[in-house]
Design a protein around this motif. Structure first.
Motif, mmCIF file in Angstrom:
data_model
loop_
_atom_site.group_PDB
_atom_site.id
_atom_site.type_symbol
_atom_site.label_atom_id
_atom_site.label_comp_id
_atom_site.label_asym_id
_atom_site.label_seq_id
_atom_site.Cartn_x
_atom_site.Cartn_y
_atom_site.Cartn_z
ATOM 1 N N ILE A 114 0.980 -1.296 0.014
ATOM 2 C CA ILE A 114 -0.141 -0.265 0.119
ATOM 3 C C ILE A 114 0.521 0.805 0.592
ATOM 4 O O ILE A 114 1.326 1.272 1.043
ATOM 5 C CB ILE A 114 -0.735 -0.199 1.519
ATOM 6 C CG1 ILE A 114 -2.069 -1.458 1.133
ATOM 7 C CG2 ILE A 114 -1.416 1.168 0.775
ATOM 8 C CD1 ILE A 114 -2.616 -1.053 2.405
ATOM 9 N N VAL A 115 0.317 2.150 -1.190
ATOM 10 C CA VAL A 115 1.438 3.849 -0.591
ATOM 11 C C VAL A 115 1.086 4.322 -0.210
ATOM 12 O O VAL A 115 -0.783 4.652 -0.443
ATOM 13 C CB VAL A 115 1.480 3.776 -2.220
ATOM 14 C CG1 VAL A 115 2.120 5.023 -2.366
ATOM 15 C CG2 VAL A 115 2.285 2.735 -3.561
ATOM 16 N N PHE A 116 1.693 5.594 0.773
ATOM 17 C CA PHE A 116 0.654 6.353 1.272
ATOM 18 C C PHE A 116 1.738 7.300 1.147
ATOM 19 O O PHE A 116 2.351 7.544 1.066
ATOM 20 C CB PHE A 116 1.581 5.547 3.036
ATOM 21 C CG PHE A 116 0.419 4.637 3.750
ATOM 22 C CD1 PHE A 116 -0.447 4.349 4.325
ATOM 23 C CD2 PHE A 116 1.415 3.693 3.511
ATOM 24 C CE1 PHE A 116 -1.360 3.590 4.172
ATOM 25 C CE2 PHE A 116 0.687 2.426 4.388
ATOM 26 C CZ PHE A 116 -0.229 2.867 4.403
ATOM 27 N N THR A 117 0.656 8.565 1.162
ATOM 28 C CA THR A 117 0.620 9.606 1.372
ATOM 29 C C THR A 117 0.915 10.503 2.455
ATOM 30 O O THR A 117 -0.273 10.562 2.837
ATOM 31 C CB THR A 117 0.383 10.426 0.176
ATOM 32 O OG1 THR A 117 0.272 10.053 -1.071
ATOM 33 C CG2 THR A 117 0.446 11.619 -0.553
ATOM 34 N N ILE A 118 1.701 10.680 3.418
ATOM 35 C CA ILE A 118 1.907 10.900 4.813
ATOM 36 C C ILE A 118 1.482 12.406 4.283
ATOM 37 O O ILE A 118 2.419 13.303 3.903
ATOM 38 C CB ILE A 118 2.833 10.777 5.461
ATOM 39 C CG1 ILE A 118 2.372 9.796 5.291
ATOM 40 C CG2 ILE A 118 2.320 11.023 6.439
ATOM 41 C CD1 ILE A 118 4.546 8.659 6.218
ATOM 42 N N TRP A 119 -0.041 13.177 5.123
ATOM 43 C CA TRP A 119 -0.117 14.219 4.851
ATOM 44 C C TRP A 119 0.394 14.776 6.311
ATOM 45 O O TRP A 119 -0.420 14.768 7.583
ATOM 46 C CB TRP A 119 -2.016 15.190 4.706
ATOM 47 C CG TRP A 119 -2.259 14.450 3.439
ATOM 48 C CD1 TRP A 119 -2.145 13.489 2.797
ATOM 49 C CD2 TRP A 119 -2.105 15.116 2.045
ATOM 50 N NE1 TRP A 119 -1.831 13.149 1.007
ATOM 51 C CE2 TRP A 119 -2.389 15.139 0.848
ATOM 52 C CE3 TRP A 119 -2.541 16.810 2.318
ATOM 53 C CZ2 TRP A 119 -2.680 15.240 -0.053
ATOM 54 C CZ3 TRP A 119 -2.653 17.852 0.804
ATOM 55 C CH2 TRP A 119 -3.518 16.507 -0.192
ATOM 56 N N ASP A 120 1.045 15.806 6.836
ATOM 57 C CA ASP A 120 1.935 16.363 8.509
ATOM 58 C C ASP A 120 1.488 17.627 8.632
ATOM 59 O O ASP A 120 1.614 18.532 7.858
ATOM 60 C CB ASP A 120 3.257 15.625 8.287
ATOM 61 C CG ASP A 120 3.468 16.756 9.487
ATOM 62 O OD1 ASP A 120 2.652 16.864 10.593
ATOM 63 O OD2 ASP A 120 4.809 16.633 10.082
ATOM 64 N N TYR A 121 0.273 17.535 9.165
ATOM 65 C CA TYR A 121 -0.536 19.483 8.784
ATOM 66 C C TYR A 121 0.525 20.062 10.291
ATOM 67 O O TYR A 121 0.538 19.726 11.146
ATOM 68 C CB TYR A 121 -1.677 18.747 9.532
ATOM 69 C CG TYR A 121 -2.513 18.622 8.134
ATOM 70 C CD1 TYR A 121 -2.914 19.625 6.650
ATOM 71 C CD2 TYR A 121 -3.008 17.642 8.212
ATOM 72 C CE1 TYR A 121 -3.717 19.807 5.881
ATOM 73 C CE2 TYR A 121 -3.974 16.925 6.461
ATOM 74 C CZ TYR A 121 -3.332 18.337 5.524
ATOM 75 O OH TYR A 121 -4.636 17.838 4.809
#
Ligand SMILES: Nc1nc2c(ncn2[C@@H]2O[C@H](COP(=O)(O)OP(=O)(O)OP(=O)(O)O)[C@@H](O)[C@H]2O)c(=O)[nH]1
Ligand SMILES: [Mg+2]
Length: 349
Positions: free
Chosen positions: A145-152
Protein backbone atom coordinates in the motif's frame (compact mmCIF):
# COMPACT_ATOMS: atom_id res chain seq x y z
CA UNK A 1 -3.70 0.41 -3.15
CA UNK A 2 -3.18 4.00 -2.32
CA UNK A 3 -4.01 5.66 0.89
CA UNK A 4 -3.79 9.08 2.46
CA UNK A 5 -2.52 9.17 5.99
CA UNK A 6 -3.58 12.42 7.63
CA UNK A 7 -1.64 13.41 10.73
CA UNK A 8 -3.38 16.00 12.88
CA UNK A 9 -3.30 17.27 16.46
CA UNK A 10 -2.29 20.12 18.73
CA UNK A 11 0.78 22.24 17.92
CA UNK A 12 4.02 20.63 19.15
CA UNK A 13 2.19 17.40 20.04
CA UNK A 14 4.86 15.50 18.11
CA UNK A 15 3.16 14.92 14.75
CA UNK A 16 6.25 15.41 12.63
CA UNK A 17 8.22 13.26 15.06
CA UNK A 18 5.67 10.44 14.73
CA UNK A 19 6.07 10.56 10.97
CA UNK A 20 9.84 10.39 11.41
CA UNK A 21 9.40 7.38 13.71
CA UNK A 22 7.17 5.66 11.15
CA UNK A 23 9.77 6.23 8.46
CA UNK A 24 12.64 5.02 10.64
CA UNK A 25 14.31 8.44 10.61
CA UNK A 26 16.44 9.57 13.58
CA UNK A 27 14.74 11.80 16.18
CA UNK A 28 15.09 15.57 16.08
CA UNK A 29 15.26 17.20 19.52
CA UNK A 30 14.47 20.79 18.55
CA UNK A 31 10.99 21.77 17.55
CA UNK A 32 10.72 22.97 13.98
CA UNK A 33 7.12 23.99 13.51
CA UNK A 34 5.52 22.57 10.41
CA UNK A 35 4.23 25.26 8.08
CA UNK A 36 0.98 24.37 6.36
CA UNK A 37 1.45 20.72 5.48
CA UNK A 38 4.38 18.43 4.71
CA UNK A 39 3.80 15.69 2.18
CA UNK A 40 5.74 12.45 2.17
CA UNK A 41 5.25 9.34 0.11
CA UNK A 42 6.04 5.90 1.47
CA UNK A 43 4.77 2.34 1.24
CA UNK A 44 3.75 -0.31 3.73
CA UNK A 45 6.48 -2.65 2.53
CA UNK A 46 9.65 -0.66 3.11
CA UNK A 47 8.37 2.23 5.19
CA UNK A 48 11.07 4.30 3.56
CA UNK A 49 10.58 7.82 2.39
CA UNK A 50 10.18 7.73 -1.39
CA UNK A 51 12.79 9.85 -3.08
CA UNK A 52 10.78 10.46 -6.19
CA UNK A 53 7.30 11.60 -5.46
CA UNK A 54 5.71 9.82 -8.41
CA UNK A 55 2.38 8.12 -8.63
CA UNK A 56 2.35 4.50 -7.60
CA UNK A 57 0.73 3.53 -10.86
CA UNK A 58 3.45 5.14 -12.93
CA UNK A 59 6.07 3.21 -11.06
CA UNK A 60 4.22 -0.07 -11.62
CA UNK A 61 3.66 0.78 -15.25
CA UNK A 62 7.35 1.50 -15.80
CA UNK A 63 8.29 -1.77 -14.17
CA UNK A 64 5.93 -3.85 -16.27
CA UNK A 65 6.95 -1.95 -19.39
CA UNK A 66 10.62 -2.61 -18.68
CA UNK A 67 9.95 -6.32 -18.20
CA UNK A 68 8.19 -6.53 -21.50
CA UNK A 69 10.86 -4.58 -23.25
CA UNK A 70 13.47 -7.03 -22.00
CA UNK A 71 11.36 -9.99 -23.08
CA UNK A 72 10.77 -8.54 -26.49
CA UNK A 73 14.41 -7.79 -27.02
CA UNK A 74 15.36 -11.30 -25.98
CA UNK A 75 12.90 -12.78 -28.42
CA UNK A 76 14.30 -10.48 -31.10
CA UNK A 77 11.01 -10.56 -32.87
CA UNK A 78 11.45 -10.33 -36.60
CA UNK A 79 7.80 -9.77 -37.30
CA UNK A 80 7.32 -6.09 -37.92
CA UNK A 81 4.10 -4.99 -36.41
CA UNK A 82 2.04 -2.21 -37.76
CA UNK A 83 2.87 0.88 -35.78
CA UNK A 84 0.33 1.67 -33.11
CA UNK A 85 0.12 5.37 -33.77
CA UNK A 86 -1.05 4.53 -37.27
CA UNK A 87 -3.63 2.08 -35.99
CA UNK A 88 -4.93 4.55 -33.46
CA UNK A 89 -5.17 7.38 -35.90
CA UNK A 90 -7.07 5.14 -38.26
CA UNK A 91 -9.40 4.14 -35.50
CA UNK A 92 -10.02 7.73 -34.56
CA UNK A 93 -10.68 8.76 -38.14
CA UNK A 94 -12.92 5.71 -38.50
CA UNK A 95 -14.99 6.88 -35.61
CA UNK A 96 -15.13 10.35 -37.00
CA UNK A 97 -15.89 9.12 -40.51
CA UNK A 98 -18.74 6.87 -39.54
CA UNK A 99 -20.40 9.56 -37.56
CA UNK A 100 -19.84 12.31 -40.10
CA UNK A 101 -19.92 10.74 -43.54
CA UNK A 102 -19.49 14.15 -45.21
CA UNK A 103 -16.24 15.10 -46.89
CA UNK A 104 -15.43 17.38 -44.00
CA UNK A 105 -11.86 16.38 -43.23
CA UNK A 106 -11.16 15.38 -39.68
CA UNK A 107 -7.45 15.52 -40.36
CA UNK A 108 -6.32 18.46 -38.22
CA UNK A 109 -8.09 17.10 -35.18
CA UNK A 110 -6.78 13.58 -35.68
CA UNK A 111 -3.25 14.85 -36.04
CA UNK A 112 -3.58 16.70 -32.81
CA UNK A 113 -5.00 13.73 -30.93
CA UNK A 114 -2.46 11.39 -32.44
CA UNK A 115 0.38 13.24 -30.82
CA UNK A 116 -1.33 12.97 -27.49
CA UNK A 117 -2.06 9.28 -27.92
CA UNK A 118 1.38 8.03 -28.82
CA UNK A 119 2.81 7.57 -25.33
CA UNK A 120 -0.34 5.82 -24.17
CA UNK A 121 -0.38 3.64 -27.24
CA UNK A 122 3.20 2.66 -26.67
CA UNK A 123 2.30 1.73 -23.16
CA UNK A 124 -0.65 -0.34 -24.36
CA UNK A 125 1.71 -2.23 -26.62
CA UNK A 126 3.82 -3.23 -23.65
CA UNK A 127 0.95 -4.22 -21.43
CA UNK A 128 -0.85 -7.49 -21.54
CA UNK A 129 -4.38 -7.63 -20.28
CA UNK A 130 -3.71 -10.45 -17.83
CA UNK A 131 -0.91 -8.46 -16.34
CA UNK A 132 -3.13 -5.48 -15.71
CA UNK A 133 -5.50 -7.80 -13.93
CA UNK A 134 -2.67 -9.28 -11.95
CA UNK A 135 -1.28 -5.86 -11.16
CA UNK A 136 -4.61 -4.61 -9.90
CA UNK A 137 -4.86 -7.66 -7.68
CA UNK A 138 -1.45 -7.08 -6.26
CA UNK A 139 -1.71 -3.42 -5.54
CA UNK A 140 -5.20 -3.78 -4.15
CA UNK A 141 -4.62 -6.84 -2.02
CA UNK A 142 -2.84 -4.90 0.69
CA UNK A 143 0.54 -6.40 -0.10
CA UNK A 144 1.91 -3.06 -0.99
CA UNK A 145 0.00 0.00 0.00
CA UNK A 146 1.39 3.34 -0.99
CA UNK A 147 0.82 6.11 1.51
CA UNK A 148 0.88 9.81 1.06
CA UNK A 149 1.45 11.19 4.52
CA UNK A 150 -0.06 14.60 5.18
CA UNK A 151 1.67 16.06 8.20
CA UNK A 152 -0.25 19.18 9.13
CA UNK A 153 0.80 22.19 11.12
CA UNK A 154 -0.70 22.17 14.59
CA UNK A 155 -1.81 25.73 14.75
CA UNK A 156 -5.22 27.27 14.48
CA UNK A 157 -4.92 27.43 10.69
CA UNK A 158 -6.81 24.19 10.66
CA UNK A 159 -10.11 25.69 11.38
CA UNK A 160 -10.10 26.90 7.80
CA UNK A 161 -8.85 23.62 6.38
CA UNK A 162 -11.89 21.44 6.66
CA UNK A 163 -11.70 20.46 3.02
CA UNK A 164 -8.69 18.30 3.86
CA UNK A 165 -11.11 15.75 5.20
CA UNK A 166 -13.01 15.43 2.00
CA UNK A 167 -10.94 12.89 0.18
CA UNK A 168 -12.01 10.53 -2.52
CA UNK A 169 -8.96 8.43 -1.97
CA UNK A 170 -9.34 6.35 1.13
CA UNK A 171 -7.92 8.10 4.14
CA UNK A 172 -6.68 7.09 7.56
CA UNK A 173 -6.43 9.69 10.32
CA UNK A 174 -3.77 9.85 12.94
CA UNK A 175 -4.73 12.07 15.86
CA UNK A 176 -1.60 12.86 17.84
CA UNK A 177 -1.42 14.11 21.41
CA UNK A 178 1.34 14.58 23.99
CA UNK A 179 0.73 12.15 26.88
CA UNK A 180 2.48 14.43 29.35
CA UNK A 181 0.46 17.43 28.17
CA UNK A 182 -2.76 15.48 28.60
CA UNK A 183 -1.81 14.76 32.19
CA UNK A 184 -0.67 18.33 32.96
CA UNK A 185 -3.21 20.35 30.99
CA UNK A 186 -6.08 17.95 30.83
CA UNK A 187 -8.90 20.36 29.93
CA UNK A 188 -7.03 22.03 27.12
CA UNK A 189 -5.72 18.75 25.68
CA UNK A 190 -9.15 17.11 25.85
CA UNK A 191 -10.64 20.11 24.05
CA UNK A 192 -8.20 19.70 21.16
CA UNK A 193 -8.80 15.97 20.89
CA UNK A 194 -12.52 16.45 21.00
CA UNK A 195 -12.29 19.04 18.22
CA UNK A 196 -10.42 16.63 15.98
CA UNK A 197 -12.57 13.59 16.70
CA UNK A 198 -15.73 15.57 16.03
CA UNK A 199 -14.38 17.07 12.82
CA UNK A 200 -13.43 13.66 11.49
CA UNK A 201 -16.79 12.23 12.45
CA UNK A 202 -18.50 15.04 10.62
CA UNK A 203 -16.49 15.02 7.41
CA UNK A 204 -15.14 11.49 7.05
CA UNK A 205 -17.50 9.45 9.15
CA UNK A 206 -16.08 6.07 8.14
CA UNK A 207 -12.39 6.87 8.21
CA UNK A 208 -10.29 4.84 10.63
CA UNK A 209 -8.71 6.90 13.40
CA UNK A 210 -5.45 6.01 15.11
CA UNK A 211 -4.86 7.82 18.39
CA UNK A 212 -1.17 8.31 19.12
CA UNK A 213 0.22 9.39 22.50
CA UNK A 214 3.74 10.85 22.22
CA UNK A 215 6.30 11.53 24.98
CA UNK A 216 5.91 8.00 26.29
CA UNK A 217 9.47 8.36 27.59
CA UNK A 218 8.22 11.00 30.02
CA UNK A 219 4.94 9.27 30.90
CA UNK A 220 5.94 5.65 30.69
CA UNK A 221 3.94 4.48 33.71
CA UNK A 222 0.86 6.51 33.03
CA UNK A 223 -0.68 4.84 30.01
CA UNK A 224 -3.62 3.57 32.08
CA UNK A 225 -4.25 7.02 33.60
CA UNK A 226 -4.22 8.48 30.08
CA UNK A 227 -6.58 5.74 28.90
CA UNK A 228 -8.97 6.59 31.73
CA UNK A 229 -9.01 10.28 30.80
CA UNK A 230 -9.69 9.41 27.17
CA UNK A 231 -12.52 7.05 28.04
CA UNK A 232 -14.11 9.35 30.59
CA UNK A 233 -13.96 12.55 28.55
CA UNK A 234 -14.12 11.37 24.97
CA UNK A 235 -15.80 7.95 25.14
CA UNK A 236 -13.05 6.59 22.93
CA UNK A 237 -14.10 3.06 23.85
CA UNK A 238 -17.43 3.60 22.09
CA UNK A 239 -16.01 5.13 18.93
CA UNK A 240 -16.03 2.33 16.34
CA UNK A 241 -13.66 4.19 14.06
CA UNK A 242 -10.86 4.28 16.58
CA UNK A 243 -8.37 1.50 15.90
CA UNK A 244 -7.77 -0.31 19.20
CA UNK A 245 -4.32 -1.13 20.48
CA UNK A 246 -5.31 -4.69 21.32
CA UNK A 247 -1.82 -5.80 22.31
CA UNK A 248 -1.74 -3.32 25.17
CA UNK A 249 -5.46 -3.19 25.78
CA UNK A 250 -5.55 0.55 25.12
CA UNK A 251 -7.46 2.89 22.81
CA UNK A 252 -4.27 4.66 21.79
CA UNK A 253 -0.72 3.88 20.75
CA UNK A 254 1.93 5.24 23.12
CA UNK A 255 5.21 6.13 21.43
CA UNK A 256 8.59 7.51 22.42
CA UNK A 257 9.73 9.45 19.40
CA UNK A 258 13.17 10.01 20.91
CA UNK A 259 13.86 6.29 20.87
CA UNK A 260 16.57 5.09 18.51
CA UNK A 261 15.46 1.50 18.70
CA UNK A 262 14.71 0.36 15.15
CA UNK A 263 11.46 -1.43 16.00
CA UNK A 264 9.92 1.18 18.25
CA UNK A 265 7.24 2.18 15.76
CA UNK A 266 6.38 -1.32 14.55
CA UNK A 267 3.05 -1.56 16.35
CA UNK A 268 2.01 1.80 14.99
CA UNK A 269 3.06 0.77 11.50
CA UNK A 270 0.99 -2.39 11.81
CA UNK A 271 -2.03 -0.34 12.89
CA UNK A 272 -1.65 1.96 9.87
CA UNK A 273 -1.29 -1.00 7.54
CA UNK A 274 -4.27 -2.73 9.04
CA UNK A 275 -6.57 0.28 8.74
CA UNK A 276 -5.40 1.00 5.21
CA UNK A 277 -6.03 -2.55 4.08
CA UNK A 278 -9.55 -2.48 5.47
CA UNK A 279 -10.16 0.57 3.28
CA UNK A 280 -8.47 -1.25 0.44
CA UNK A 281 -11.02 -4.05 0.57
CA UNK A 282 -13.64 -1.49 -0.37
CA UNK A 283 -11.73 -0.18 -3.37
CA UNK A 284 -11.00 -3.73 -4.47
CA UNK A 285 -14.69 -4.44 -4.83
CA UNK A 286 -15.01 -1.40 -7.05
CA UNK A 287 -12.12 -2.34 -9.29
CA UNK A 288 -13.37 -5.91 -9.68
CA UNK A 289 -16.62 -4.52 -11.02
CA UNK A 290 -14.68 -2.42 -13.47
CA UNK A 291 -12.72 -5.43 -14.64
CA UNK A 292 -15.97 -7.31 -15.23
CA UNK A 293 -17.15 -4.47 -17.46
CA UNK A 294 -13.88 -4.56 -19.39
CA UNK A 295 -14.10 -8.36 -19.72
CA UNK A 296 -17.55 -8.15 -21.24
CA UNK A 297 -16.53 -5.30 -23.51
CA UNK A 298 -13.61 -7.26 -24.91
CA UNK A 299 -15.84 -10.31 -25.41
CA UNK A 300 -18.05 -8.22 -27.70
CA UNK A 301 -15.04 -8.13 -30.05
CA UNK A 302 -16.13 -4.91 -31.74
CA UNK A 303 -13.97 -2.08 -33.03
CA UNK A 304 -16.11 0.31 -31.11
CA UNK A 305 -19.33 0.35 -29.14
CA UNK A 306 -21.67 3.19 -28.25
CA UNK A 307 -21.28 4.71 -24.83
CA UNK A 308 -24.71 3.35 -23.87
CA UNK A 309 -23.48 -0.23 -24.20
CA UNK A 310 -20.79 0.45 -21.65
CA UNK A 311 -23.35 2.19 -19.49
CA UNK A 312 -25.56 -0.92 -19.60
CA UNK A 313 -22.67 -3.21 -18.68
CA UNK A 314 -21.61 -0.93 -15.86
CA UNK A 315 -25.17 -0.89 -14.53
CA UNK A 316 -25.25 -4.68 -14.72
CA UNK A 317 -22.27 -4.78 -12.38
CA UNK A 318 -23.65 -2.05 -10.12
CA UNK A 319 -21.17 0.53 -11.30
CA UNK A 320 -23.56 2.52 -13.45
CA UNK A 321 -22.59 5.73 -11.73
CA UNK A 322 -18.91 5.16 -12.47
CA UNK A 323 -19.04 4.66 -16.23
CA UNK A 324 -17.08 7.78 -17.14
CA UNK A 325 -14.59 7.13 -14.39
CA UNK A 326 -13.90 3.54 -15.41
CA UNK A 327 -13.63 4.51 -19.05
CA UNK A 328 -11.02 7.13 -18.35
CA UNK A 329 -9.17 4.67 -16.12
CA UNK A 330 -8.97 2.04 -18.86
CA UNK A 331 -8.25 4.71 -21.44
CA UNK A 332 -5.28 5.80 -19.39
CA UNK A 333 -4.12 2.21 -19.22
CA UNK A 334 -4.43 1.99 -22.98
CA UNK A 335 -6.96 -0.84 -22.81
CA UNK A 336 -9.46 1.04 -24.89
CA UNK A 337 -9.84 4.42 -26.53
CA UNK A 338 -12.32 6.87 -25.18
CA UNK A 339 -11.92 10.50 -26.15
CA UNK A 340 -14.24 13.08 -24.79
CA UNK A 341 -13.31 16.28 -26.58
CA UNK A 342 -16.73 16.40 -28.28
CA UNK A 343 -20.08 14.74 -27.67
CA UNK A 344 -19.59 12.63 -30.78
CA UNK A 345 -16.33 11.28 -29.48
CA UNK A 346 -17.75 10.78 -26.03
CA UNK A 347 -20.42 8.52 -27.51
CA UNK A 348 -17.89 6.07 -28.98
CA UNK A 349 -15.73 3.68 -27.05
N1 LIG B 1 10.80 13.49 24.82
C1 LIG B 1 10.07 13.46 23.72
N2 LIG B 1 10.03 14.53 22.93
C2 LIG B 1 9.26 14.48 21.81
C3 LIG B 1 8.51 13.31 21.47
N3 LIG B 1 7.86 13.57 20.32
C4 LIG B 1 8.17 14.82 19.96
N4 LIG B 1 9.02 15.38 20.85
C5 LIG B 1 9.57 16.73 20.80
O1 LIG B 1 8.49 17.65 20.79
C6 LIG B 1 8.76 18.77 19.98
C7 LIG B 1 7.67 18.94 18.92
O2 LIG B 1 7.70 17.87 18.03
P1 LIG B 1 7.18 17.96 16.54
O3 LIG B 1 7.17 16.57 16.02
O4 LIG B 1 7.90 18.95 15.76
O5 LIG B 1 5.71 18.47 16.81
P2 LIG B 1 4.56 18.81 15.74
O6 LIG B 1 3.29 18.30 16.29
O7 LIG B 1 4.94 18.36 14.40
O8 LIG B 1 4.58 20.41 15.82
P3 LIG B 1 3.90 21.44 14.78
O9 LIG B 1 4.33 21.05 13.42
O10 LIG B 1 4.44 22.79 15.19
O11 LIG B 1 2.43 21.36 14.99
C8 LIG B 1 10.13 18.53 19.37
O12 LIG B 1 11.07 19.23 20.14
C9 LIG B 1 10.33 17.03 19.53
O13 LIG B 1 11.69 16.70 19.66
C10 LIG B 1 8.57 12.19 22.35
O14 LIG B 1 7.96 11.12 22.15
N5 LIG B 1 9.37 12.32 23.46
MG1 LIG C 1 5.13 19.31 12.67
Amino acid sequence: GRCKLMVVGQGAAGKTSVVRSLLGMPPVAEHVSTVGVDLTRTDAESWEKSKDFDSGFERQACRVAALHLAQEQAAAASKKRQSLPKRISRRVSGVMGRRRPSKKPAAPFVAEKQVELVPEAEMAQRFKYAEIKDMAGKTQSGQKIVFTIWDYAGQEVFYALHHIFLTREGGVFMVVFDMQELLDEQDQAVKYLSFWLNSIKLHASNAPIILVGTHYDQASNDENVVEEILVKNLSVDENENIVPNSAENLSFFPIDNMSREPGHASELRAAVEFSASSLDAVSQKISLRWLKVLDDLLKLDCDYVPFDTVQELATKYHAGDQTDELLSFFHELGMLVHLRATDTLHDKV
